[in-house]
Motif scaffolding. Structure first.
Motif, short mmCIF file in Angstrom:
data_model
loop_
_atom_site.label_atom_id
_atom_site.label_comp_id
_atom_site.label_asym_id
_atom_site.label_seq_id
_atom_site.Cartn_x
_atom_site.Cartn_y
_atom_site.Cartn_z
N CYS A 1 0.86 -1.18 0.00
CA CYS A 1 0.00 0.00 0.00
C CYS A 1 0.90 1.24 0.00
O CYS A 1 1.83 1.34 0.80
CB CYS A 1 -0.91 -0.01 1.23
SG CYS A 1 -1.99 1.44 1.35
N LEU A 2 0.63 2.17 -0.91
CA LEU A 2 1.45 3.38 -1.00
C LEU A 2 0.79 4.59 -0.36
O LEU A 2 1.42 5.63 -0.17
CB LEU A 2 1.75 3.70 -2.48
CG LEU A 2 2.60 2.68 -3.22
CD1 LEU A 2 2.74 3.08 -4.68
CD2 LEU A 2 3.97 2.55 -2.57
N GLY A 3 -0.50 4.45 -0.05
CA GLY A 3 -1.18 5.59 0.55
C GLY A 3 -2.65 5.28 0.76
O GLY A 3 -3.22 4.41 0.09
N THR A 4 -3.24 5.97 1.70
CA THR A 4 -4.66 5.82 2.01
C THR A 4 -5.26 7.21 2.08
O THR A 4 -4.66 8.12 2.68
CB THR A 4 -4.84 5.12 3.38
OG1 THR A 4 -4.09 3.91 3.39
CG2 THR A 4 -6.31 4.79 3.64
N TRP A 5 -6.42 7.39 1.47
CA TRP A 5 -7.10 8.69 1.46
C TRP A 5 -8.51 8.52 1.98
O TRP A 5 -9.18 7.54 1.65
CB TRP A 5 -7.09 9.29 0.05
CG TRP A 5 -5.70 9.66 -0.38
CD1 TRP A 5 -4.72 8.81 -0.81
CD2 TRP A 5 -5.13 10.97 -0.38
NE1 TRP A 5 -3.56 9.52 -1.08
CE2 TRP A 5 -3.80 10.84 -0.83
CE3 TRP A 5 -5.61 12.24 -0.06
CZ2 TRP A 5 -2.94 11.95 -0.96
CZ3 TRP A 5 -4.76 13.33 -0.19
CH2 TRP A 5 -3.44 13.18 -0.64
N LYS B 1 -7.50 3.20 -1.09
CA LYS B 1 -6.12 2.72 -0.92
C LYS B 1 -5.45 2.57 -2.27
O LYS B 1 -6.03 2.02 -3.21
CB LYS B 1 -6.11 1.38 -0.18
CG LYS B 1 -6.55 1.50 1.27
CD LYS B 1 -6.27 0.23 2.04
CE LYS B 1 -6.68 0.40 3.50
NZ LYS B 1 -6.42 -0.81 4.29
N TYR C 1 -2.39 0.88 -4.25
CA TYR C 1 -1.46 -0.25 -4.13
C TYR C 1 -0.47 -0.27 -5.28
O TYR C 1 -0.84 -0.11 -6.45
CB TYR C 1 -2.24 -1.58 -4.13
CG TYR C 1 -2.88 -1.89 -2.80
CD1 TYR C 1 -2.11 -2.36 -1.74
CD2 TYR C 1 -4.24 -1.70 -2.59
CE1 TYR C 1 -2.69 -2.65 -0.52
CE2 TYR C 1 -4.83 -1.98 -1.37
CZ TYR C 1 -4.04 -2.46 -0.34
OH TYR C 1 -4.61 -2.74 0.88
#
Lengths: 220, 220
Positions: free
Chosen positions: A137-141, A166, A168
């Motif tokens: 996972c590179l980031g969650t918003w 998320k 990925y």
């Protein structure tokens, strides 16, 4: 602390077209109304998107869909309630970027010599789906309200966010035909173009540059 | 895909002061001159910095040093040639934030009742160093030239960057006295303040918000 990732060259991928996949909602207002209806019926929306990274001449590029010569988005979609994130993301990548089974012929632009040449090695030229490998996972918003803005954290006092997205990392197969819906383009955006360019790509896509910076890339 | 991280509450940490640690270089020009000299003598500079994350009322905060009521920086420093990143970072965190051994007394502001109260549990109140746990790399920044700007990638055609800076997540011990050099402040900056605030914190610190968004935080 092993953060090494191998990137395939952009030239290993062949681009074809497939049937249009129009946007579900004709306007932002309609999109937010659907979000509201879905939340009432099914709870928080869970969205997954894939970050497909390749390299061109030793610089990383992210594959992005461009719609109507205007805005950019990553391939992906929201999930059905209870659907597994990784499986759901692979299925959406197939729907958006893999050739349909009944189109299983040579794509326009792929010549017979291209398919059998020494440069392709002994591997089969993959026309099918299912070979995406979902990585970190590179980031969650988070979307706190029925509004367009999202944040990379849950704002204080927000207890019931309306959507969680998320992003990925996708480890690309060695070669692949990417079939792009006719109403979109698939563009390889270099990191140096994306960096600090929220104005053009929005905060979620621009932030991928720093999220990817933790990796040591190996350029195949 | 386990990205769960436990955060200690800010209230578990006690702040003390220690001797000033003046900046090595009196000006930006002097700093770049030292970088030039060091590069000629020892090759590319390797810098490591620690991202110390705690929570306050269930929202993550990053501990940052503020110098001269002006600019913000993470604790850390450049390494000696050949020095191990993780060990070198721990050593620099001790130098900057752990009480000196000969100051091993109760810091001002820590009352005896505070040290023995039930709220502190049965654990010892750690005054010493060496208990930093270095976690994931959150980002890498490259300095292509003897200039102030850095990028989260190596720009195309740059083959000999002058500095590589890595930012590492630090898993905080349960409790600790943090001793701050007198010429600095240590501030806990909430993610919502840092987000999209390159103007105040610079691109490296502002980008930490999205880099951290991949984690599921557990608020202890």
């Amino acid at each position: 602390m092993s953060n090494t990732i191998s990137l395939q060259p952009l030239s290993n991928f062949t681009f074809s077209t497939k049937e249009s996949q129009p946007e579900e909602d004709p306007s932002v207002a309609a999109r937010l109304q659907r979000l509201t209806n879905d939340y009432d019926a099914k709870g928080m929306r869970r969205t997954v998107e894939g970050v497909l990274v390749v390299h061109d001449h030793g610089h990383p590029h992210i594959l992005m869909l461009q719609i109507a010569n205007a805005f950019f988005k990553l391939p992906g979609h929201y999930l059905s309630p209870g659907e597994d994130e990784s499986l759901g993301l692979k299925r959406r990548l197939d729907i958006q970027l893999t050739m349909d089974v009944n189109e299983n012929t040579l794509p326009p632009g792929v010549s017979a010599s291209g398919l059998s040449g020494a440069s392709l090695g002994t591997d089969s030229f993959d026309l099918g789906g299912g070979d995406w490998e979902v990585g970190d996972c590179l980031g969650t918003w988070w979307r706190p309200n029925y509004e367009t803005y999202m944040y990379p954290y849950t704002p204080p006092h927000v207890t019931k966010p309306k959507e969680c997205k998320k992003l990925y990392l996708i480890h690309m197969p060695e070669r692949k035909v990417l079939a792009v819906p006719k109403n979109m383009k698939l563009l390889a955006i270099p990191l140096f173009e994306l960096y600090d360019n929220t104005a053009r790509y929005g905060p979620q896509l621009a932030a991928l540059v720093t999220a990817l910076s933790k990796y040591d890339f190996v350029y195949l």
